[in-house]
Scaffold this motif. Sequence first.
Motif, mmCIF file in Angstrom:
data_model
loop_
_atom_site.group_PDB
_atom_site.id
_atom_site.type_symbol
_atom_site.label_atom_id
_atom_site.label_comp_id
_atom_site.label_asym_id
_atom_site.label_seq_id
_atom_site.Cartn_x
_atom_site.Cartn_y
_atom_site.Cartn_z
ATOM 1 N N ALA A 10 4.091 21.608 -2.346
ATOM 2 C CA ALA A 10 4.947 20.468 -2.473
ATOM 3 C C ALA A 10 5.106 19.425 -1.396
ATOM 4 O O ALA A 10 5.020 18.475 -1.736
ATOM 5 C CB ALA A 10 6.303 20.972 -3.037
ATOM 6 N N LEU A 11 5.462 20.093 -0.423
ATOM 7 C CA LEU A 11 5.526 19.413 0.905
ATOM 8 C C LEU A 11 4.237 18.457 1.244
ATOM 9 O O LEU A 11 4.237 17.425 1.621
ATOM 10 C CB LEU A 11 5.874 20.259 2.164
ATOM 11 C CG LEU A 11 7.414 20.616 2.047
ATOM 12 C CD1 LEU A 11 7.455 21.671 3.196
ATOM 13 C CD2 LEU A 11 8.364 19.609 1.974
ATOM 14 N N GLN A 12 3.090 19.312 1.066
ATOM 15 C CA GLN A 12 1.563 18.626 1.098
ATOM 16 C C GLN A 12 1.480 17.490 0.087
ATOM 17 O O GLN A 12 0.991 16.432 0.554
ATOM 18 C CB GLN A 12 0.543 19.712 1.081
ATOM 19 C CG GLN A 12 0.625 20.838 2.263
ATOM 20 C CD GLN A 12 -0.403 21.863 1.878
ATOM 21 O OE1 GLN A 12 -0.849 21.990 0.721
ATOM 22 N NE2 GLN A 12 -0.839 22.526 2.886
ATOM 23 N N LYS A 13 1.919 17.681 -1.101
ATOM 24 C CA LYS A 13 1.723 16.456 -2.032
ATOM 25 C C LYS A 13 2.763 15.430 -1.730
ATOM 26 O O LYS A 13 2.049 14.114 -1.514
ATOM 27 C CB LYS A 13 1.948 16.887 -3.192
ATOM 28 C CG LYS A 13 0.838 17.995 -3.925
ATOM 29 C CD LYS A 13 1.329 18.486 -5.300
ATOM 30 C CE LYS A 13 0.438 19.155 -5.768
ATOM 31 N NZ LYS A 13 0.710 19.750 -7.134
ATOM 32 N N ILE A 14 3.874 15.556 -1.264
ATOM 33 C CA ILE A 14 4.774 14.468 -0.804
ATOM 34 C C ILE A 14 4.196 13.930 0.364
ATOM 35 O O ILE A 14 4.380 12.670 0.467
ATOM 36 C CB ILE A 14 6.310 15.244 -0.438
ATOM 37 C CG1 ILE A 14 6.694 15.671 -1.916
ATOM 38 C CG2 ILE A 14 7.200 14.033 0.096
ATOM 39 C CD1 ILE A 14 8.050 16.343 -1.877
ATOM 40 N N ALA A 15 3.452 14.574 1.471
ATOM 41 C CA ALA A 15 3.214 14.101 2.574
ATOM 42 C C ALA A 15 2.164 13.041 2.353
ATOM 43 O O ALA A 15 2.027 11.920 2.842
ATOM 44 C CB ALA A 15 2.789 14.910 3.571
ATOM 45 N N ASP A 16 1.282 13.491 1.483
ATOM 46 C CA ASP A 16 -0.030 12.601 0.912
ATOM 47 C C ASP A 16 0.510 11.383 0.174
ATOM 48 O O ASP A 16 0.138 10.177 0.537
ATOM 49 C CB ASP A 16 -0.865 13.320 -0.069
ATOM 50 C CG ASP A 16 -1.717 14.367 0.827
ATOM 51 O OD1 ASP A 16 -1.879 14.189 1.821
ATOM 52 O OD2 ASP A 16 -2.066 15.383 -0.046
ATOM 53 N N THR A 17 1.588 11.412 -0.629
ATOM 54 C CA THR A 17 1.988 10.237 -1.325
ATOM 55 C C THR A 17 2.750 9.368 -0.247
ATOM 56 O O THR A 17 2.693 8.244 -0.513
ATOM 57 C CB THR A 17 3.171 10.979 -2.379
ATOM 58 O OG1 THR A 17 2.553 11.675 -3.211
ATOM 59 C CG2 THR A 17 4.009 9.671 -2.931
ATOM 60 N N LEU A 18 3.514 9.709 0.720
ATOM 61 C CA LEU A 18 4.157 8.998 1.563
ATOM 62 C C LEU A 18 3.121 7.990 2.436
ATOM 63 O O LEU A 18 3.273 7.005 2.570
ATOM 64 C CB LEU A 18 4.887 9.714 2.491
ATOM 65 C CG LEU A 18 6.217 10.468 2.162
ATOM 66 C CD1 LEU A 18 6.678 11.351 3.096
ATOM 67 C CD2 LEU A 18 7.244 9.409 1.585
ATOM 68 N N THR A 19 1.977 8.777 2.841
ATOM 69 C CA THR A 19 1.098 8.237 3.219
ATOM 70 C C THR A 19 0.264 7.001 2.610
ATOM 71 O O THR A 19 0.098 6.097 3.066
ATOM 72 C CB THR A 19 -0.188 8.962 3.898
ATOM 73 O OG1 THR A 19 0.529 10.340 4.632
ATOM 74 C CG2 THR A 19 -1.172 8.673 4.750
ATOM 75 N N ASN A 20 -0.051 7.385 1.308
ATOM 76 C CA ASN A 20 -0.528 6.322 0.375
ATOM 77 C C ASN A 20 0.391 5.249 0.042
ATOM 78 O O ASN A 20 -0.007 4.304 -0.406
ATOM 79 C CB ASN A 20 -1.037 7.155 -0.693
ATOM 80 C CG ASN A 20 -2.142 7.941 -0.702
ATOM 81 O OD1 ASN A 20 -2.810 7.796 0.256
ATOM 82 N ND2 ASN A 20 -2.151 8.890 -1.182
ATOM 83 N N SER A 21 1.661 5.539 0.072
ATOM 84 C CA SER A 21 2.742 4.652 -0.079
ATOM 85 C C SER A 21 2.912 3.426 0.698
ATOM 86 O O SER A 21 3.575 2.508 0.776
ATOM 87 C CB SER A 21 4.080 5.130 -0.506
ATOM 88 O OG SER A 21 3.910 6.138 -1.839
ATOM 89 N N CYS A 22 2.598 3.762 2.024
ATOM 90 C CA CYS A 22 2.926 2.975 3.143
ATOM 91 C C CYS A 22 1.465 2.267 3.620
ATOM 92 O O CYS A 22 0.498 3.011 4.171
ATOM 93 C CB CYS A 22 3.412 3.577 4.414
ATOM 94 S SG CYS A 22 4.959 4.319 3.960
ATOM 95 N N ALA A 23 1.192 1.105 3.254
ATOM 96 C CA ALA A 23 -0.117 0.222 3.337
ATOM 97 C C ALA A 23 -0.405 -0.027 4.776
ATOM 98 O O ALA A 23 -1.458 -0.509 5.336
ATOM 99 C CB ALA A 23 -0.385 -0.590 2.500
ATOM 100 N N GLY A 24 0.430 -0.318 5.758
ATOM 101 C CA GLY A 24 0.142 -0.712 6.864
ATOM 102 C C GLY A 24 -0.453 0.094 7.835
ATOM 103 O O GLY A 24 -0.503 1.242 7.888
ATOM 104 N N ASN A 25 -1.362 -0.650 8.611
ATOM 105 C CA ASN A 25 -2.438 0.022 9.551
ATOM 106 C C ASN A 25 -1.574 0.844 10.894
ATOM 107 O O ASN A 25 -2.046 1.614 11.297
ATOM 108 C CB ASN A 25 -3.492 -0.731 10.065
ATOM 109 C CG ASN A 25 -4.452 -1.263 9.042
ATOM 110 O OD1 ASN A 25 -4.674 -0.467 8.025
ATOM 111 N ND2 ASN A 25 -5.134 -2.396 9.129
ATOM 112 N N VAL A 26 -0.614 0.036 11.141
ATOM 113 C CA VAL A 26 0.086 0.731 12.231
ATOM 114 C C VAL A 26 1.402 1.454 11.906
ATOM 115 O O VAL A 26 2.028 2.040 12.740
ATOM 116 C CB VAL A 26 0.832 -0.500 13.291
ATOM 117 C CG1 VAL A 26 -0.530 -1.257 13.842
ATOM 118 C CG2 VAL A 26 1.766 -1.495 12.471
ATOM 119 N N ASP A 27 1.623 1.609 10.374
ATOM 120 C CA ASP A 27 2.641 2.636 10.095
ATOM 121 C C ASP A 27 2.492 4.120 10.479
ATOM 122 O O ASP A 27 1.421 4.473 10.443
ATOM 123 C CB ASP A 27 2.992 2.529 8.653
ATOM 124 C CG ASP A 27 3.150 1.197 8.265
ATOM 125 O OD1 ASP A 27 3.736 0.259 9.009
ATOM 126 O OD2 ASP A 27 2.938 0.913 6.995
#
Length: 495
Positions: free
Chosen positions: A379-396
């Motif tokens: 579950a933590l792995q899926k949430i980590a992927d979702t957070l990454t995909n939800s933040c579109a900035g290159n420097v985020d």
Amino acid sequence: MNTTDILSILCQMPSSILFKCPESASIYASKGFEQDFGISQSDSVGTHSFVFFDPETKDVIPPCNSPFTLAEKGEIVAQHFRLQTGLRTMNCFVESGVITTPAGMWVVLQVKTNVTALFSENKKSSAVSKHIAFNQLLTNFSSKLITASVHELDGIIDQALAAFGVFCDVDRCYLFEFSDDTECMSNTHEWVAAGVTPFIDELQNMPTSSLPFFMTHITDGMFKVDDVATLPDEAAAEKHIFDEERIFSILCVRIMVDDTMYGFIGCDIIGSPYVWNAFDIEYLRRIGEMLGNTLQSLHNRKALQKAQTELLEANKQLERLANIDGLTGIANRRLFDSTLLRDVKRCFEQGEALSLLLIDVDLFKQYNDAYGHVAGDAALQKIADTLTNSCAGNVDLVARYGGEEFAVILPNTRLDELHAIAARIIRNVKFLDIHHQASDYDNKLTVSIGMACLELSSPCKDAALQSSESALSLVQQADRALYRAKASGRNCAKL
């Protein structure tokens, strides 16, 4: 004295000359010329049997500019040519002259080859001069090879082969390299004289097993044949190849790199046999040693560069492992702390906005208790992927802050944008549809978010002094906001 008498006298001349009557197509050669060029009998031959080349450009001299034509026009010829007969091609210096006999005019070309030149002077002084000239040639290329890069090496090798070929007046000079297992060999560099057919394209990936006689000798250091016709029966394969390429004499010496046979350098004579002199062997061996030393140096440099590259990659991997969370593959707390400090400092220096999200997975302890730690990790792995995909900035930067907590650093993000990003994260996590029947709030896994934003109207002169304190302050703001989100019933974002 008639024409036949004049012809007989000129044909018996020990000097290397060609001669003809003006406006006649028949060209005759003296005994001296026949000896130099390997012609077995004196004969009247057509002009097509003698081809003059420009030794620099390797272009054929057109008939209108041939030495005979120029001499017949009354011009004085005194220049270098590459002269090709039916058997042999050699560099030579040609001087013209016209003689008058009772039987008429004769145009005469004195052809002074390198071989002729060697014995036309005092033999001892000529040999010394040749040796000095070769040492100068070798020194020139040695200095180039010492500092040669990998990209420059091919060009310098080509130049060295060409210089050696011209200096020793051979028809072809080449470098072969063996494969790592010595099962194959390839012609990697080749120089040919004017009028000589190159074979580099045909001599690629040749099985060494097809040339056993040659391999036996080159492995011992040298392969020398004055006359290919004298090769023994066990060299039938080699003789067949040499005959196809019209090679009559061949000389090759091996090149060693890192105590391993790297390849060999060689040269050959086309059209007639040639007795290789001691200086031919010595010069070719020294060129081979020079190339071997250079290739050894480049081999060592490549090995060092490879080791350095591997070390850099290993250090990068260690750095990556030190900064990456092993479970989720995103940044860990260590990278988060250093990145936040850097971004806060830049925020003060440039007067930019900087936002921070602290994210907590709602009721995660209960989820672990109900479904187990393996399911919790997934579950933590899926949430980590979702957070990454939800933040579109290159420097985020998305990081695992600790346990079931995550953090997102958002440079150049103001408050209005921050609300939209937080809402998108909450929605996308719920869309994961991770069932959580043990939750008192919802039957799906959700997150709570604390938001904080640092907005400056202008750059700050004391950025370095304020960055550390401000970074801590920003985290504390987000942490208090996260507490408010949980108190408000979870699955929401608060400022």
